[in-house]
Design an enzyme around this catalytic site. Sequence first.
Site, PDB file in Angstrom:
ATOM      1  N   GLU A   1       0.864  -1.151   0.430  1.00  0.00           N
ATOM      2  CA  GLU A   1      -0.409   0.167   0.082  1.00  0.00           C
ATOM      3  C   GLU A   1       1.182   1.169   0.031  1.00  0.00           C
ATOM      4  O   GLU A   1       1.617   1.371   0.636  1.00  0.00           O
ATOM      5  CB  GLU A   1      -1.289   0.384   1.205  1.00  0.00           C
ATOM      6  CG  GLU A   1      -1.942  -1.266   1.643  1.00  0.00           C
ATOM      7  CD  GLU A   1      -2.573  -1.433   2.920  1.00  0.00           C
ATOM      8  OE1 GLU A   1      -2.256  -0.673   3.318  1.00  0.00           O
ATOM      9  OE2 GLU A   1      -3.360  -2.643   2.863  1.00  0.00           O
TER      10      GLU A   1
ATOM     11  N   GLU B   1       5.807  29.958   0.816  1.00  0.00           N
ATOM     12  CA  GLU B   1       5.187  29.391   2.015  1.00  0.00           C
ATOM     13  C   GLU B   1       5.347  29.471   3.595  1.00  0.00           C
ATOM     14  O   GLU B   1       4.439  30.444   3.912  1.00  0.00           O
ATOM     15  CB  GLU B   1       5.197  27.712   2.372  1.00  0.00           C
ATOM     16  CG  GLU B   1       4.860  26.674   1.405  1.00  0.00           C
ATOM     17  CD  GLU B   1       3.427  26.684   1.519  1.00  0.00           C
ATOM     18  OE1 GLU B   1       3.047  26.499   3.058  1.00  0.00           O
ATOM     19  OE2 GLU B   1       2.045  25.694   0.552  1.00  0.00           O
TER      20      GLU B   1
ATOM     21  N   PRO C   1       9.720   5.990   3.938  1.00  0.00           N
ATOM     22  CA  PRO C   1       9.724   5.098   3.007  1.00  0.00           C
ATOM     23  C   PRO C   1       9.224   4.396   2.555  1.00  0.00           C
ATOM     24  O   PRO C   1       9.420   3.296   1.373  1.00  0.00           O
ATOM     25  CB  PRO C   1      11.523   5.303   2.530  1.00  0.00           C
ATOM     26  CG  PRO C   1      11.599   5.479   4.117  1.00  0.00           C
ATOM     27  CD  PRO C   1      10.858   6.552   4.403  1.00  0.00           C
TER      28      PRO C   1
ATOM     29  N   GLU D   1      -7.503  29.017   1.813  1.00  0.00           N
ATOM     30  CA  GLU D   1      -8.187  29.430   3.155  1.00  0.00           C
ATOM     31  C   GLU D   1      -9.226  28.433   3.949  1.00  0.00           C
ATOM     32  O   GLU D   1      -9.459  28.864   4.916  1.00  0.00           O
ATOM     33  CB  GLU D   1     -10.300  29.427   1.550  1.00  0.00           C
ATOM     34  CG  GLU D   1      -9.784  28.685   1.390  1.00  0.00           C
ATOM     35  CD  GLU D   1     -10.628  28.141   0.520  1.00  0.00           C
ATOM     36  OE1 GLU D   1     -12.101  27.469   0.193  1.00  0.00           O
ATOM     37  OE2 GLU D   1     -11.237  29.490  -0.223  1.00  0.00           O
TER      38      GLU D   1
END
Length: 182
Positions: free
Chosen positions: A38, A92, A114, A140
């Site tokens: 996964e 940022e 990882p 927002e």
Amino acid sequence: MDSLEEKTLKSEMIFDGKIIKVVVDDVILPNGATSKREIVKHPGAVAVVAITPANKMVMVEQYRKPLEKAIVEIPAGKIELGEAPEWTAGRELEEETGYKTNGLKHLVSFYTSPGFADELLHIYLAGDLEKQVNPLQADEDEFVNIIEVSLEEALQLIEEQVICDAKTVYAVQYWQLLEAMK
């Protein structure tokens, strides 16, 4: 040395969200057996170690839903499609703190988790900070308190588990090393 590579037989996207995608890969292991992996796909992120002329680190306090609490972190954010990491770092920093920098230095890039994710985080040191009168607006859905802390205060926040994420712990330890070299 034997190969440790896992060859992908099949990959299926099971989630396609605003920030991440999740895929499940069927793989052949080095010993010939098969397994599933996964994997969280992430576009990458940046974080900024910003030290003011008064030798304070600029941080943000932000509620983190996965943790169900507010924590203190260095400014950080996701790299948008087509952005260079250095440009994202400057954006940022300004959006989250109101500071603009005239000097970014790349410190390190590393994979955050990882074992299940491909997120690559780039950390920059911001110098020559200037508080902006009309900074770029934050997203927002992002609410932060801006704080400036001394090295001693940052170390105490780590001790209290208020600073508890890897990128910010790294930033404080990097700052501690810089101070020790003065």
